[in-house]
Design an enzyme around this catalytic site. Structure first.
Site, PDB file in Angstrom:
ATOM      1  N   CYS A 187      -4.066   4.386 -30.300  1.00  0.00           N
ATOM      2  CA  CYS A 187      -4.629   3.075 -30.062  1.00  0.00           C
ATOM      3  C   CYS A 187      -3.301   2.020 -29.165  1.00  0.00           C
ATOM      4  O   CYS A 187      -1.974   2.488 -29.521  1.00  0.00           O
ATOM      5  CB  CYS A 187      -5.099   1.909 -31.073  1.00  0.00           C
ATOM      6  SG  CYS A 187      -6.495   3.088 -31.399  1.00  0.00           S
ATOM      7  N   CYS A 247      -8.614   3.872 -27.175  1.00  0.00           N
ATOM      8  CA  CYS A 247      -8.351   2.598 -27.988  1.00  0.00           C
ATOM      9  C   CYS A 247      -7.875   1.222 -27.723  1.00  0.00           C
ATOM     10  O   CYS A 247      -6.363   1.581 -27.583  1.00  0.00           O
ATOM     11  CB  CYS A 247      -9.457   3.156 -29.305  1.00  0.00           C
ATOM     12  SG  CYS A 247      -7.584   4.329 -30.011  1.00  0.00           S
TER      13      CYS A 247
END
Length: 308
Positions: free
Chosen positions: A121, A202
């Site tokens: 992420c 993400c």
């Protein structure tokens, strides 16, 4: 009586000689016919199709395997369980002996599954028309990953491949451009890889665009504008940071307040993304200034501008 026996032997020899001559003649005729038939088949076999783009990269297998092994041993050893030989075979099976204008997503599905891996992420960095700059940045800053920094992108970056229905099944002379046919091996591969890269993003994601292009920094026909932006997942991505970069000393055709950037913002807002846009993101601009240290754009007092 001896005379009759001698005549019989003479006839036997004659018959034997005639038989040998006929056998040799038959063999010669068979060889000649086989040669003619083989030659005819060679002449009638389909020729390699001619295209406008460069052909398959020489020593493609060695290039793919070398990059794969380097990636999983030197760059990301945590991916050491990847089977590079299977990855190569799945790539080869996707295009060899196939018409290069009839490639499908199903052809590449085994490759995508074998070579995919998680993207941490906050590290995904997308780009459009900033190829050189964005990859100079990711080489100097390991906190970001472009598609070309993943295993799939790293193996395929700047190489080409395509097949042909005729032997040897790979065309080393030419491959089709996107303008010649949409479903060519390169286009289908990069579209699939780009879609998968976007789906995996993400946290905070970044996109680096070129504000010195007259046609506009955001283009709906680009890979980012047509595929990646629509495959970002609003449930996984918290913010999208847009970096509009200008060439040092070059034209500033568009900024965060420009028309094409506004179109991008509208697309993202409709999909419920939070957006921050910044002109000349300073860490990237400093990298540009390495080659232009004395330019006025590179003065320490120059500030980038963030626009929510």
């Amino acid at each position: 009586m001896p005379f009759q026996q001698g005549s019989a032997r003479t006839r036997q020899r004659t018959v034997l000689l005639v038989g040998i001559v006929l056998l040799l003649a038959t063999l010669v005729l068979a060889v000649v016919l086989a040669s003619l038939l083989t030659h005819g088949k060679h002449e009638d076999s389909p020729k390699m199709l001619k295209w406008k783009d460069r052909g398959t990269t020489k020593n493609l297998q060695e290039v793919i395997l070398g990059r794969c092994y380097n990636y999983i041993t030197e760059r990301y050893p945590e991916l050491g369980d990847k089977d590079c030989l299977k990855i190569w075979e799945s790539l080869k099976d996707a295009f060899i002996y196939k018409n290069p204008c009839n490639i499908t997503t199903e052809d590449y599905q085994p490759l995508m599954e074998l070579a995919s891996h998680p993207i941490p992420c906050n590290k995904s960095l997308f780009w459009s028309k900033t190829n050189d700059l964005v990859h100079r940045y990711t080489k100097s800053n390991q906190n970001f990953l472009t598609l070309e920094d993943t295993l799939l992108g790293y193996m395929a970056d700047r190489i080409s491949w395509c097949g042909d229905p005729s032997a040897p099944g790979i065309n080393y002379e030419s491959c089709p451009k996107r303008s010649e046919c949409e479903s060519n091996p390169s286009s289908v591969f990069w579209k699939m890889a780009s879609k998968m890269f976007a789906e995996a993003a993400c946290g905070v994601v970044q996109v680096m665009l070129n504000g010195s292009i007259e046609a506009g920094a955001f283009r709906s026909t680009s890979i980012f504008g047509s595929i990646e932006v629509f495959n970002l997942n609003p449930d996984k991505v918290s913010e999208v940071h847009i970096w509009v970069m200008h060439d040092i000393g070059g034209p500033q055709s568009e900024s965060c307040s420009g028309h094409s950037i506004q179109r991008l913002k509208n697309i993202l807002e409709e999909r419920n993304f939070k957006i921050i846009c910044e002109d000349n993101y300073r860490p990237v601009q400093l990298l540009q200034c390495v080659h232009n240290p004395d330019h006025t754009d590179c003065r320490l007092c120059t500030n980038s501008t963030a626009v929510p």
